[in-house]
Design an enzyme around this catalytic site. Structure first.
Site, PDB file in Angstrom:
ATOM      1  N   HIS A 232       0.839  -1.201   0.000  1.00  0.00           N
ATOM      2  CA  HIS A 232       0.000   0.000   0.000  1.00  0.00           C
ATOM      3  C   HIS A 232       0.881   1.262   0.000  1.00  0.00           C
ATOM      4  CE1 HIS A 232      -3.451   2.445   1.928  1.00  0.00           C
ATOM      5  NE2 HIS A 232      -2.382   3.214   2.115  1.00  0.00           N
ATOM      6  N   GLU A 233       1.838   1.308   0.922  1.00  0.00           N
ATOM      7  CA  GLU A 233       2.690   2.497   1.023  1.00  0.00           C
ATOM      8  C   GLU A 233       3.489   2.704  -0.267  1.00  0.00           C
ATOM      9  OE1 GLU A 233       2.522   4.775   3.328  1.00  0.00           O
ATOM     10  OE2 GLU A 233       1.050   3.640   4.485  1.00  0.00           O
ATOM     11  N   HIS A 236       1.679   4.886  -2.727  1.00  0.00           N
ATOM     12  CA  HIS A 236       1.701   6.336  -2.481  1.00  0.00           C
ATOM     13  C   HIS A 236       2.950   6.959  -3.114  1.00  0.00           C
ATOM     14  CE1 HIS A 236      -1.837   6.279  -0.147  1.00  0.00           C
ATOM     15  NE2 HIS A 236      -1.327   5.820   0.975  1.00  0.00           N
ATOM     16  N   HIS A 338      -6.929   8.100  -0.713  1.00  0.00           N
ATOM     17  CA  HIS A 338      -7.419   6.725  -0.531  1.00  0.00           C
ATOM     18  C   HIS A 338      -8.803   6.595  -1.137  1.00  0.00           C
ATOM     19  CE1 HIS A 338      -4.526   7.045   2.938  1.00  0.00           C
ATOM     20  NE2 HIS A 338      -4.135   5.919   2.377  1.00  0.00           N
TER      21      HIS A 338
END
Ligand SMILES: *[C@@H]1O[C@H](CO)[C@@H](O)[C@H](O)[C@H]1NC(C)=O
Ligand SMILES: *[C@@H]1O[C@H](CO)[C@@H](O)[C@H](O)[C@H]1NC(C)=O
Ligand SMILES: *[C@@H]1O[C@H](CO)[C@@H](O)[C@H](O)[C@H]1NC(C)=O
Ligand SMILES: [Zn+2]
Length: 471
Positions: A232-233, A236, A338
């Protein structure tokens, strides 16, 4: 009585349960990012550049090596798995033979008449990407100018480093007990720090792992929670970020947002962000938004890029869907960076990690819509939440969904109506594959109107057999 009298909320902050990890994304400041970093590319004039799987390099900062062995072992076991996933999933076209990053200017950066980017008064002794000092080996030579002169841009300082070969993106991994870690909820945070010049694609980023929250889990916890959080990170830093939307391009490589004469998107000083066009995100007003006390009008920020729209319409079976809602809770960065939890629950790019995290085709579609990547959709994971539930599910409030379902005496799933109490009562999740706790909470104080409607299932990992429960 009816649920009309109950005030409910989707809990976006961590529940009293260590397995809920909240992501608090913070957009990097403009001066923490180097833009238009140029590297020689002998292939750039070829018309059709073949797309190749992205090559990601991980660089561990000394704070990772200095962790207790147990923790640093977990880090070094999980990162290669996350890298492997994204390398199989994303492809890039504009690879360069050797990647070198730009050193950080001591003062400001100046662009000469010939388009050379040059640092006024030279470069800092040490350049940073997020919390990490970039190794000198990874850096280009500094180009400095001493005056506000358009022509005197000269190399200065140490020679260029040997650079990163076979690399399209480098991630600097640190594990410092920083201020952002001290809030006690933050497990990790990440962002980009350098963009290349041909397409504005991120070429470098960082992630900091908060050491106190690291490695407290069992091996299965590491794989089910830590790995998806790292994946997930990663996104970003690679593209899913409120500070990157303005740099997205169409499939032919043209910028989607207006550019100034110097090629930059417009900077919004109030928001501290580059402005994106309404071809990317558009506010949509819904007037008949049903909540406990009646109908209200609400504005939603919708991602409306073409591949995201196609995938979401197909997932929800709603051909008139106008866009995919972005999260509205949390600080500005978290909110716009998100997917909305109500509609995409366990999708990995919602802001809170619950369980059974999946990277769906909708998230991969967003990566394709950056214009920087081609994606391998066969790497997408199956998302059950909302699947084929139609426009009523995705376009109306969950209060309205539940009410209609209950009135027609059908199951309100995927939402639920059992009020959370102690001891926790579990029930089968909608797909009958796991046990769930209904996370419906009664609040003593009035909530703002738009939250008087939200209910959600919180999954527990275990197998629920359809038959054994029924008798
Ligand atoms: C795409 O993903 C599938 C399934 O994991 C894999 O077999 C295939 O090799 C991938 N393709 C590329 C180009 O990486
Ligand atoms: C409230 O909105 C719903 C649709 O979401 C609609 O069916 C209903 O008629 C509206 N009620 C009122 C009082 O306007
Ligand atoms: C999608 O929705 C249409 C009606 O809007 C319905 O006829 C069709 O069966 C649905 N498809 C699936 C796979 O649920
Ligand atoms: Zn996040």
């Amino acid at each position: 009585m009816s649920i009309l009298f109950i005030i409910m909320i989707l809990q976006i902050v961590a529940l009293n349960n260590a397995q809920n990890i909240q992501c608090s994304y913070k957009p990097p400041n403009k001066d923490e990012v180097m833009y238009k970093v140029s590297n020689p590319n002998p292939n750039q004039h070829k018309r059709s550049l073949k797309a190749n799987n992205i090559r990601i390099k991980i660089h561990y900062d000394s704070t990772v090596s200095n962790l207790p062995e147990e923790k640093s072992n977990i880090v070094k076991a999980v990162f290669p798995l996350a890298v492997d996933y994204w390398q199989k999933t994303l492809m890039v076209r504009n690879s360069v033979p050797v990647l070198r990053l730009s050193p950080t200017c001591r003062a400001k950066e100046i662009v000469t008449k010939n388009g050379v980017r040059c640092c006024l008064f030279g470069c800092l002794k040490r350049s940073r990407c997020g919390e990490v000092y970039i190794p000198k080996d990874h850096l280009q030579r500094c180009k400095q100018t001493l005056l506000f002169s358009n022509n005197h841009c000269i190399p200065s300082g140490p020679n260029q480093g040997k650079g990163l070969s076979n690399t399209d993106f480098v991630l600097y991994v640190s594990s410092g007990q920083t201020d952002r870690c001290r809030d006690g909820n933050t497990f990790a945070y990440a962002a980009h720090c350098q963009l290349e010049d041909s397409m504005d694609r991120p070429i470098a980023g960082y992630i900091n792992l908060c050491p106190d929250l690291l490695g407290s889990g069992t091996p299965s916890h590491v794989i089910s929670v830590f790995l998806p959080t790292i994946k997930h990170e990663f996104l970003h830093a690679l593209g899913f970020s409120v500070s990157l939307y303005a740099f997205y391009r169409d499939q032919d490589g043209r910028p989607l947002s207006p550019r100034l004469a110097n090629g930059d998107p417009v900077y919004d000083n109030k928001m501290n962000l580059y402005k994106w066009s309404d071809k990317i995100i558009r506010p949509v007003i819904r007037n008949d938004w049903q909540v406990a006390s009646g109908n209200i009008s609400r504005v939603f920020n919708m991602m409306i890029t073409p591949n995201v729209l196609r995938e979401a319409r197909s997932h929800f079976n709603c051909s008139t869907l106008k866009g995919v809602e972005l999260e509205n809770q949390g600080n500005y960065g978290t909110a716009m960076t998100h997917w909305e939890k109500r509609i995409l629950e366990n999708e990995a790019m919602t802001g809170t990690h619950t369980q059974d995290t999946v990277f769906s085709r909708i998230t991969l579609a967003l990566m394709e819509d950056t214009g920087w990547y081609l994606v391998n959709y066969s790497m997408a994971e199956d998302l059950a939440w909302g699947k084929n539930l139609g426009c009523d599910f995705i376009e109306k409030s969950c209060f309205s969904w539940i009410q209609h379902r209950l009135l027609s005496q059908s199951d309100p799933s995927p939402y639920c109506v059992r009020i959370k109490s102690h001891p926790l009562i579990t029930e089968c999740s909608a797909d009958r594959k796991s046990m769930a706790v209904c996370n419906l909470v009664i609040y003593d104080n009035p909530l703002s109107l738009e939250y008087q409607e939200m209910v959600i299932l919180k999954y527990r990992r275990c197998i629920c057999s359809y038959k054994s429960g029924a008798s």
